[in-house]
Design an enzyme around this catalytic site. Sequence first.
Site, PDB file in Angstrom:
ATOM      1  N   HIS A  22      -4.567  -9.072  -1.015  1.00 45.19           N
ATOM      2  CA  HIS A  22      -5.024  -7.843  -0.372  1.00 45.19           C
ATOM      3  C   HIS A  22      -6.295  -8.130   0.412  1.00 45.19           C
ATOM      4  O   HIS A  22      -7.337  -8.422  -0.173  1.00 45.19           O
ATOM      5  CB  HIS A  22      -5.264  -6.748  -1.422  1.00 45.19           C
ATOM      6  CG  HIS A  22      -5.461  -5.423  -0.799  1.00 45.19           C
ATOM      7  ND1 HIS A  22      -4.400  -4.635  -0.422  1.00 45.19           N
ATOM      8  CD2 HIS A  22      -6.578  -4.764  -0.430  1.00 45.19           C
ATOM      9  CE1 HIS A  22      -4.873  -3.528   0.134  1.00 45.19           C
ATOM     10  NE2 HIS A  22      -6.170  -3.595   0.126  1.00 45.19           N
ATOM     11  N   ASN A  67      -9.137  -3.666  -2.997  1.00 45.66           N
ATOM     12  CA  ASN A  67     -10.547  -3.272  -2.971  1.00 45.66           C
ATOM     13  C   ASN A  67     -10.812  -1.819  -3.376  1.00 45.66           C
ATOM     14  O   ASN A  67     -11.945  -1.473  -3.663  1.00 45.66           O
ATOM     15  CB  ASN A  67     -11.158  -3.544  -1.586  1.00 45.66           C
ATOM     16  CG  ASN A  67     -10.466  -2.796  -0.483  1.00 45.66           C
ATOM     17  OD1 ASN A  67      -9.244  -2.791  -0.380  1.00 45.66           O
ATOM     18  ND2 ASN A  67     -11.242  -2.164   0.366  1.00 45.66           N
ATOM     19  N   HIS A  68      -9.800  -0.974  -3.433  1.00 48.61           N
ATOM     20  CA  HIS A  68     -10.005   0.413  -3.883  1.00 48.61           C
ATOM     21  C   HIS A  68      -9.640   0.606  -5.352  1.00 48.61           C
ATOM     22  O   HIS A  68      -9.516   1.729  -5.826  1.00 48.61           O
ATOM     23  CB  HIS A  68      -9.204   1.387  -3.020  1.00 48.61           C
ATOM     24  CG  HIS A  68      -9.695   1.456  -1.616  1.00 48.61           C
ATOM     25  ND1 HIS A  68      -8.851   1.466  -0.543  1.00 48.61           N
ATOM     26  CD2 HIS A  68     -10.947   1.480  -1.112  1.00 48.61           C
ATOM     27  CE1 HIS A  68      -9.564   1.504   0.564  1.00 48.61           C
ATOM     28  NE2 HIS A  68     -10.833   1.514   0.243  1.00 48.61           N
ATOM     29  N   GLU A 125      -3.047   0.686  -4.863  1.00 42.54           N
ATOM     30  CA  GLU A 125      -4.489   0.916  -4.777  1.00 42.54           C
ATOM     31  C   GLU A 125      -4.900   2.138  -3.956  1.00 42.54           C
ATOM     32  O   GLU A 125      -6.033   2.570  -4.056  1.00 42.54           O
ATOM     33  CB  GLU A 125      -5.193  -0.326  -4.258  1.00 42.54           C
ATOM     34  CG  GLU A 125      -4.997  -0.581  -2.801  1.00 42.54           C
ATOM     35  CD  GLU A 125      -6.252  -1.116  -2.160  1.00 42.54           C
ATOM     36  OE1 GLU A 125      -7.257  -1.307  -2.824  1.00 42.54           O
ATOM     37  OE2 GLU A 125      -6.204  -1.306  -0.956  1.00 42.54           O
ATOM     38  N   ASN A 126      -3.994   2.700  -3.188  1.00 39.80           N
ATOM     39  CA  ASN A 126      -4.302   3.911  -2.420  1.00 39.80           C
ATOM     40  C   ASN A 126      -3.372   5.062  -2.785  1.00 39.80           C
ATOM     41  O   ASN A 126      -3.218   6.015  -2.024  1.00 39.80           O
ATOM     42  CB  ASN A 126      -4.213   3.613  -0.918  1.00 39.80           C
ATOM     43  CG  ASN A 126      -5.337   2.714  -0.467  1.00 39.80           C
ATOM     44  OD1 ASN A 126      -6.502   2.973  -0.747  1.00 39.80           O
ATOM     45  ND2 ASN A 126      -4.999   1.640   0.215  1.00 39.80           N
ATOM     46  N   ASP A 129       0.771  -1.251   0.000  1.00 43.95           N
ATOM     47  CA  ASP A 129       0.000   0.000   0.000  1.00 43.95           C
ATOM     48  C   ASP A 129       0.801   1.300   0.000  1.00 43.95           C
ATOM     49  O   ASP A 129       1.128   1.852   1.042  1.00 43.95           O
ATOM     50  CB  ASP A 129      -0.950   0.015   1.195  1.00 43.95           C
ATOM     51  CG  ASP A 129      -2.337  -0.460   0.829  1.00 43.95           C
ATOM     52  OD1 ASP A 129      -2.587  -0.684  -0.370  1.00 43.95           O
ATOM     53  OD2 ASP A 129      -3.165  -0.597   1.724  1.00 43.95           O
TER      54      ASP A 129
END
Length: 153
Positions: free
Chosen positions: A152, A67-68, A39-40, A8
């Site tokens: 993840h 998930n993002h 993803e972030n 992340d």
Amino acid sequence: MKVLFLGDVVGKPGVLAVRTLVPKLIARHAVDVVIANAENSEGGAGISPESAQALLAAEVNLLTSGNHFWTKRQILPWVEEHSDLLLRPANYPAGAPGKGHIVVKTPSGRKLGVVNLEGRVFMKNLEDPFRVGMALVEQLRRETPCILVDMHC
């Protein structure tokens, strides 16, 4: 094979840290492949073409997600064009944009299989990541014994 995996990368401070430190780490430790979970990377939730490009420009070879992944919709056309650079979880429904696994080749010709999965506890109801992951690992083993799984969850 030396692999540097970064979990992340969060927002501009995370991207700046990668840009500052990854080239030094590659040089110091003779790293063959750099993979980062992006993803972030855009504002702390999601990926944008700009944040993806900034990480790739910092000598990151492959981006994974979670998930993002869909939070910033502007990433969708970019993923279609650059599916070999940004993975989405492999246990997403069939037909989802992008790829969930890939084989990365090092400059010396060595191969690393990479699988990106998303867990289901307190997340979306996706296909079983363990079944999907095991099937992909078996498939990738036909090409390389070296496999990295980004789970993840």
